[in-house]
Scaffold this motif. Structure first.
Motif, PDB file in Angstrom:
ATOM      1  N   GLY A  20      33.042   6.937 -62.382  1.00  0.00           N
ATOM      2  CA  GLY A  20      32.482   8.087 -63.298  1.00  0.00           C
ATOM      3  C   GLY A  20      31.158   7.682 -63.870  1.00  0.00           C
ATOM      4  N   GLY A  22      28.325   7.171 -62.829  1.00  0.00           N
ATOM      5  CA  GLY A  22      27.202   8.028 -62.360  1.00  0.00           C
ATOM      6  C   GLY A  22      26.402   7.289 -61.005  1.00  0.00           C
ATOM      7  N   THR A  24      26.873   7.395 -57.822  1.00  0.00           N
ATOM      8  CA  THR A  24      26.567   8.398 -56.627  1.00  0.00           C
ATOM      9  C   THR A  24      25.412   9.370 -57.109  1.00  0.00           C
ATOM     10  OG1 THR A  24      28.769   8.326 -55.784  1.00  0.00           O
ATOM     11  CG2 THR A  24      27.519  10.225 -54.931  1.00  0.00           C
ATOM     12  N   VAL A  39      30.506  16.104 -58.116  1.00  0.00           N
ATOM     13  CA  VAL A  39      29.998  15.349 -57.129  1.00  0.00           C
ATOM     14  C   VAL A  39      31.363  15.273 -56.288  1.00  0.00           C
ATOM     15  CG1 VAL A  39      29.154  13.004 -56.540  1.00  0.00           C
ATOM     16  CG2 VAL A  39      28.489  14.148 -58.721  1.00  0.00           C
ATOM     17  N   ASP A 126      20.901  10.648 -71.328  1.00  0.00           N
ATOM     18  CA  ASP A 126      20.539  12.173 -71.986  1.00  0.00           C
ATOM     19  C   ASP A 126      21.896  12.599 -72.964  1.00  0.00           C
ATOM     20  OD1 ASP A 126      22.718  13.992 -69.913  1.00  0.00           O
ATOM     21  OD2 ASP A 126      22.038  12.208 -69.112  1.00  0.00           O
TER      22      ASP A 126
HETATM   23  P1  GDP Z   1      30.608   7.619 -59.762  1.00  0.00           P
HETATM   24  O1  GDP Z   1      32.056   7.662 -59.631  1.00  0.00           O
HETATM   25  O2  GDP Z   1      29.991   6.227 -60.433  1.00  0.00           O
HETATM   26  O3  GDP Z   1      29.897   7.589 -58.454  1.00  0.00           O
HETATM   27  O4  GDP Z   1      29.845   8.639 -60.547  1.00  0.00           O
HETATM   28  P2  GDP Z   1      29.239  10.203 -60.196  1.00  0.00           P
HETATM   29  O5  GDP Z   1      28.024  10.246 -59.725  1.00  0.00           O
HETATM   30  O6  GDP Z   1      30.376  10.893 -59.212  1.00  0.00           O
HETATM   31  O7  GDP Z   1      29.445  11.158 -61.669  1.00  0.00           O
HETATM   32  C1  GDP Z   1      30.299  11.027 -62.409  1.00  0.00           C
HETATM   33  C2  GDP Z   1      30.234  12.349 -63.364  1.00  0.00           C
HETATM   34  O8  GDP Z   1      29.155  12.068 -64.122  1.00  0.00           O
HETATM   35  C3  GDP Z   1      29.823  13.641 -62.391  1.00  0.00           C
HETATM   36  O9  GDP Z   1      30.368  14.828 -63.098  1.00  0.00           O
HETATM   37  C4  GDP Z   1      28.233  13.747 -62.578  1.00  0.00           C
HETATM   38  O10 GDP Z   1      27.617  15.045 -62.397  1.00  0.00           O
HETATM   39  C5  GDP Z   1      27.903  12.976 -64.172  1.00  0.00           C
HETATM   40  N1  GDP Z   1      26.647  12.378 -64.382  1.00  0.00           N
HETATM   41  C6  GDP Z   1      26.259  11.326 -63.366  1.00  0.00           C
HETATM   42  N2  GDP Z   1      25.024  10.828 -64.004  1.00  0.00           N
HETATM   43  C7  GDP Z   1      24.793  11.586 -65.158  1.00  0.00           C
HETATM   44  C8  GDP Z   1      24.035  11.538 -66.096  1.00  0.00           C
HETATM   45  O11 GDP Z   1      22.781  10.951 -66.212  1.00  0.00           O
HETATM   46  N3  GDP Z   1      24.096  12.194 -67.111  1.00  0.00           N
HETATM   47  C9  GDP Z   1      25.168  13.153 -67.287  1.00  0.00           C
HETATM   48  N4  GDP Z   1      25.260  13.933 -68.520  1.00  0.00           N
HETATM   49  N5  GDP Z   1      26.188  13.237 -66.415  1.00  0.00           N
HETATM   50  C10 GDP Z   1      25.919  12.491 -65.225  1.00  0.00           C
END
Ligand code: GDP
Ligand code: MG
Length: 175
Positions: A20, A22, A24, A39, A126
């Protein structure tokens, strides 16, 4: 007639950190300049690549994604094989994700040569009003562990390009 053949080298980068934060999204932003709040997670390992000019050479940067395996603490050692650089990510609005950085570093250090450059990113910068981790805390941890550092936003495309380029420069210096 220039007979010099420029070389294409392949570099492998992995990204680790809590689910979660970010990971990906950061890869998608850098590889394809895209972002989505929704995602989809496909289990299994997956990578995206992007070509970069590095001097007269071309570097094919392969960015491997955990594709959800981190939720089960089940990232396979294959993921780390032949890795040239690593990104460890936390979410600046999530204390747990920051506290777990040390554990992720430990996992990585068990499987990878100590000389491989590492970059710590505090993602979602952000979300200013929800911030829990000050930038200075991230900087301090990175410095103590000999990692590069930057805060990023995959959403607003803040600092993504810059931190990747810093990591790649460090990787090239290693060659
Ligand atoms: P992962 O589990 O680490 O791969 O995380 P994801 O890429 O799936 O992102 C998890 C959630 O955080 C998703 O809903 C993304 O859209 C959101 N997200 C990812 N990066 C950012 C960011 O820089 N800012 C915000 N506000 N949301 C983000
Ligand atoms: Mg993911």
């Amino acid at each position: 007639l220039d007979l010099a053949v420029s070389q294409e080298i392949t570099c492998k980068i992995v990204i680790i950190g809590d689910s979660g934060v970010g990971k990906t999204s950061v890869i998608r932003r850098f590889a394809n300049n895209e972002f989505s709040f929704d995602v989809a997670t496909t289990l299994g390992q997956d990578f995206r690549s992007r070509l970069l000019k590095v001097g007269s050479n071309t570097c094919r940067l392969q960015m491997w994604d955990t594709a959800g395996a981190e939720r089960f603490r089940s990232i396979s050692s294959v993921y780390f094989r032949g890795v040239n650089g690593a990104i460890i990510a936390y979410d600046i609005t999530n204390n747990n994700s920051f506290n777990n950085v040390k554990e992720w570093m430990g996992n990585f250090d068990q499987l990878v040569d100590a000389g491989v450059p590492k970059l710590l990113i505090g993602n979602k910068c952000d979300l200013k009003t929800e911030r829990k981790i000050e930038k200075a805390e991230g900087e301090k941890l990175a410095k103590a562990s000999n990692m590069l550092f930057g805060e990023t936003s995959a959403k607003d495309n803040i600092n993504i390009e810059h931190v990747f380029m810093k990591l790649v420069e460090n990787m090239i210096d290693m060659e």
